[in-house]
Each structure stands twice: as structure tokens, then as C-alpha cells.
Design an enzyme around this catalytic site. Structure first.
Site, PDB file in Angstrom:
ATOM      1  N   ARG A 139     -11.690   7.948 -16.211  1.00  0.00           N
ATOM      2  CA  ARG A 139     -10.141   8.603 -17.510  1.00  0.00           C
ATOM      3  C   ARG A 139      -9.323   9.572 -17.487  1.00  0.00           C
ATOM      4  NH1 ARG A 139      -6.276   3.854 -16.986  1.00  0.00           N
ATOM      5  NH2 ARG A 139      -8.293   2.262 -16.924  1.00  0.00           N
ATOM      6  N   GLU A 160       4.926  -4.778  11.334  1.00  0.00           N
ATOM      7  CA  GLU A 160       5.038  -4.306  13.046  1.00  0.00           C
ATOM      8  C   GLU A 160       3.549  -3.558  12.546  1.00  0.00           C
ATOM      9  OE1 GLU A 160      10.081  -2.457  12.210  1.00  0.00           O
ATOM     10  OE2 GLU A 160       8.308  -0.960  12.379  1.00  0.00           O
TER      11      GLU A 160
END
Length: 519
Positions: A139, A160
Site C-alpha cells: 500500500r 448496451e
């Protein structure tokens, strides 16, 4: 008929007052007790959900307090958190593939749902995985970037694309044949859309629906399509309204950007993700806790782009991310690069539903052709933008051709920018309501983008001013004690005068040569 006869036999009329027999009394008492218990359970459930969500939010905040706040500096690893249908594929092929060698990529989650991204010396992770993958990354040495899109456009685009990919399977005679082909093309060197989250859920769902509707049309015989609105063409495909209300859409699509940025998708590495997500979906008021975490995540990112601000976002990326990657040094061994990209191009991205395993997604070819040329030389931010513009032209053409070929199989249904105006206003409002967290997060992302864009613009102007300040002192003394701002405004005029002067010298020289010839 007497007054007594109007009432059921198990009710007794006594001195103007209706009295219930013991059975009715017990039923009434039971109903009251049941309502009380249900109310208590609802209160307990909300209280439980509130604790779950708050505990998760608090732990998320405490983990991020210890992270280095120098967000503008590119760290050892760049994590591209790719929210689906935001234009991330364009960035991956036309930007990131130009900046990073394939050997520098961490194993891509595009290949499968979950993976271990740990790889020695990898510098780029581009994936549909949500933020929870950070638990598997260093991190403090990781920079994060993402792209956010207007939730209405993102939801419509998701619908779509689900239809487009599912329609490719209609080349098969039935669903069984299509499913067998899907399993056959999943070879070691083939990446299928069905292996990529969230399409691994959305495409099979839509595919099954398309086959069912095609079978129904065959039974009916001749089917006349009266309405040309592709979002409400029930004979051909699942209407948008039904798609939005389905449990699958609620679990994956709605507020998808917020859940992905907070690490709470159904593809999360967090054990508590499912419970937190469903508590927020059940009690909307709890969504504010999740939204605040998402906003803090955006604040901490190296780069936040906007799909709607395409050109400005690309320019911001090139100057914020691209410039730092380039400053770290780009290898110039053209031979090594060429070998790398030959190997990379051999990985096939399969078109689902096709029997041809060698059909490639045009993005791979475009990426390898242009990247080899770009990486073999010394790239700058300017040349990076030029390469990007050339790449997206080829990419859009390839994607447009593939979409047209897919949608032919469900003609007359077709999706264009123009057809989106056919979506009823109440459906648009429904999308906004179902994606209330994404609506707020998009507003916040726009604020971040505006600030970063202004900051970079000022930095570029400042750099240009310093370049002017580096002019020889004899030239700068001509301008006396003129301020920097006036000097900057005067520069274009000075350049024009210089060009006119050079043109005068050129014309004058030509005249002299002509006059000598005449003599």
C-alpha cells in the site's frame, strides 16, 4: 332480517356492543404480537446493519491514515482501478501499454476473476478488480488511478455492451452449442470476455435471454417490430426497464463505481463486503458512510479522469502520470521491445461466440504496432499524446466494426448516441435513483478533476515563464522592469514581429539577387 342475523354466528351481540368469542380475541392478539415482533426485528436488523457498515467505514479510514499523503508522486507500483464502461480500455492500450513494457505488468485480473497480483518488480496493475485488491499490494508503495463516468451513461453503456457481447453467440443454433463453444475457447493463450468481471455474470444472463426470445419468435413465425426503440424492443431483447429492476443489476450495476472504489463488489477480497453492500442496498441512509469512504479514496489517488472530458482527461493523464513514468527512464533497446511485443501480440482476445480462435481484438494489434515505434525512441509528453491520438483512432474503428457485426444479429435493434434520446425521462430518473451514490461521487470527481486541471495548467504556464526567464540577459534587459505577466502577454507579439522581420530580410535578399542578374 333481525339485527343479530347480520353478524357471523361466532360473534355475540350484547346490549349494543359487539363482543368477539375467545378464538377471535386470540387471533387479534396474535396479530398485534406478530406486528410488534416484526417491528422489533426490523429495528434490530437496521441496528445490526448500522454497526456493520460503521465498523467497516471506521476500519477503512484507520487503515488509510497511515498511508503516505504525497499522492502526486508516482510510486513504485501504479494500480489502474478500471471501472467498466468508462473508457479504461483506451487508456490501457493507448497510454499504459506505451509507457510500460509487458514484462513490467503484474498478472492481469482481466484473465480471470481472482489472482495473486504479487510479482517481483512489477510496476503496473490494470484490472477490473475493486479497491479491496490493495490488501494484496504494498500500500505505501502503490499509486492508484481511475476514471469516473456519469452514472446514467455508464448504466446505459453497460446494458448496451451486455447485449452486444451476448448477441455474438447467436451464430450458434442453440444455447447449448454456444455454451460448449465458450468452454472450448478458454485456452491458455485465449482471454474471453466471459472471464472478465463483471461480464462473467452479465453476458451469460443476457445471452440466455436473447436465445429464449429468438426461440419464441421462431414459434410465433412472422414477428412485426413496430417500435424502433432498441431499449424497449421486447420481441428482440430484454427491455431496459426489466434489466434495471433485475436482482443481478442491483447486485452488480447500480452504484457500481462507488462499490468498486470502496472494495465492496461481489468480486471483493473482503469477507464482509457482501453484508456491507446488502445493508447499504436495504437501508439507503447507510450509504452516506460508504460514499464518504469513496470520496476519501478519490482524494488520495494520483489521477482521477472523467469519461465525459475525454481530451482534457487525456492531457491531464499525460502531464500527471505519463511525465513521471517517462522521467523514470524508458528503455531504448528497440530490439528487446520488438521481441516483447511480438510475444504480447500472440495472446488472443477472443470474440465470444466465434468458432475462429484466431480472431483478435483489434486493440492488441494497434497496441503492438504503435507501441514498438514509440518505445524505441525517446518519448516526451508531446509524442505520448500524438501516439495516443493515433491509437484511439484505430481502436474506435475496430470497436465500431465489431459492434456493428454483433448487433446485426438482433436487427433492427441498434445502439447509437442518437438512440439514447429514446430512453423515457422516467427511466432516466429511475437510473438516477438506483445510482444515488454514484451520482454524488461523480459530482465530487468533477470537483477533483477541475482542481487538478487548474493546478496542472498553472504549472505548465509557470514552466513556460521560467523558459522565458532563461533568455539571455541582453534580451531581457530590453524589456526593462516589465512584470512577468506583461512579458508573457507580449511574447506572441514579439514572435510575430520577429517572423515579419525575417520575411522582410528574405524578400529583400531575393530582390538584390534579381537586380544583379538584370545588370
Amino acid at each position: 332480517m333481525s339485527t343479530r342475523s347480520r353478524f357471523p354466528h361466532n360473534m355475540v351481540w350484547n346490549r349494543g356492543t359487539m363482543k368477539l368469542n375467545p378464538i377471535w380475541k386470540l387471533m387479534a392478539l396474535g396479530s398485534l404480537l406478530l406486528a410488534s415482533v416484526i417491528g422489533s426485528f426490523a429495528e434490530l436488523d437496521f441496528g445490526h446493519c448500522e454497526r456493520v457498515v460503521k465498523n467497516w467505514a471506521d476500519s477503512s479510514s484507520s487503515r488509510e491514515e497511515h498511508v503516505n499523503n504525497d499522492k502526486r508522486s508516482l510510486k513504485d507500483l501504479l494500480f489502474f482501478l478500471h471501472v467498466p464502461r468508462t473508457g479504461g480500455r483506451t487508456y490501457f492500450h493507448c497510454f499504459l501499454r506505451k509507457l510500460y513494457d509487458s514484462s513490467e505488468e503484474c498478472p492481469r485480473s482481466y484473465d480471470k476473476l481472482h489472482f495473486n497480483p504479487r510479482k517481483e518488480k512489477c510496476k503496473l496493475l490494470a484490472t477490473h478488480d475493486d479497491y479491496s485488491v490493495m490488501a494484496k499490494l504494498p500500500r505505501e508503495r502503490t499509486s492508484v488511478m481511475t476514471i469516473v463516468r456519469d452514472p446514467i451513461a455508464r448504466v446505459l453503456s453497460t446494458y448496451e455492451f451486455s447485449v452486444e457481447v451476448a448477441a455474438r453467440f447467436l451464430v450458434h443454433p442453440n444455447l447449448t452449442s454456444a455454451s460448449r463453444m465458450s468452454s472450448r475457447i478458454r485456452k491458455s493463450n485465449v482471454i474471453s470476455t466471459l472471464d472478465i468481471w463483471p461480464w462473467t455474470y452479465l453476458v451469460p444472463w443476457m445471452r440466455e435471454d436473447l436465445f429464449a426470445r429468438r426461440d419464441a419468435r421462431k414459434v410465433k413465425g412472422v414477428v412485426i417490430i413496430e417500435d424502433d426503440n432498441p431499449y424497449d424492443m421486447e420481441e428482440m431483447l430484454m427491455p431496459l426497464r426489466k434489466y434495471l429492476d433485475a436482482p443481478t443489476a442491483h447486485d452488480i450495476i447500480h452504484n457500481g463505481a462507488t462499490f468498486q472504489i470502496t472494495g465492496l463488489t461481489n468480486n471483493s477480497y473482503l469477507s464482509e463486503a457482501h453484508e456491507v453492500r446488502h445493508c447499504v442496498q436495504k437501508y439507503k441512509s447507510l450509504g452516506e458512510h460508504v460514499l464518504q469512504v469513496a470520496k476519501r479514496r478519490l482524494d488520495s489517488m494520483l489521477y482521477v479522469g472523467l469519461t465525459e472530458e475525454h481530451r482534457e482527461s487525456a492531457s491531464l493523464f499525460a502531464n500527471v502520470v505519463g511525465s513521471q513514468v517517462l522521467s523514470q527512464g524508458v528503455p531504448s533497446d528497440a530490439t528487446a521491445k520488438t521481441k516483447t511485443f511480438r510475444s504480447e501480440a500472440s495472446v488472443t482476445i477472443s470474440e465470444p461466440g466465434s468458432d475462429k480462435s484466431n480472431i483478435q481484438n483489434g486493440t492488441s494489434e494497434v497496441a503492438s504496432n504503435i507501441t514498438t515505434e514509440a518505445k524505441s525512441g525517446n518519448m516526451t509528453v508531446k509524442t505520448l499524446m500524438e501516439v495516443y491520438e493515433g491509437c484511439i483512432t484505430h481502436l474506435r474503428k475496430s470497436q465500431g466494426t465489431r459492434r456493428a457485426n454483433s448487433l446485426k444479429r438482433i436487427s433492427p435493434a441498434n445502439f447509437t448516441k442518437g438512440t439514447r434520446t429514446r430512453v423515457p425521462r422516467e427511466v432516466i430518473q429511475q437510473i438516477k435513483s438506483l445510482n444515488n451514490l454514484d451520482v454524488e461521487l461523480f459530482k465530487y470527481a468533477k470537483e477533483i478533476f477541475a482542481k487538478e486541471h487548474e493546478l496542472v495548467s498553472k504549472k505548465l504556464i509557470s514552466t513556460s515563464k521560467r523558459s522565458i526567464g532563461d533568455l539571455p540577459s541582453e534580451i531581457r534587459n530590453v524589456f526593462g522592469e516589465m512584470g512577468d505577466e506583461k512579458l508573457w502577454k507580449l511574447l506572441p507579439m514579439a514572435l510575430i514581429l520577429l517572423l515579419l522581420f525575417l520575411l522582410f530580410l528574405f524578400v529583400n535578399a531575393r530582390r538584390r539577387r534579381t537586380s544583379k542578374v538584370k545588370i
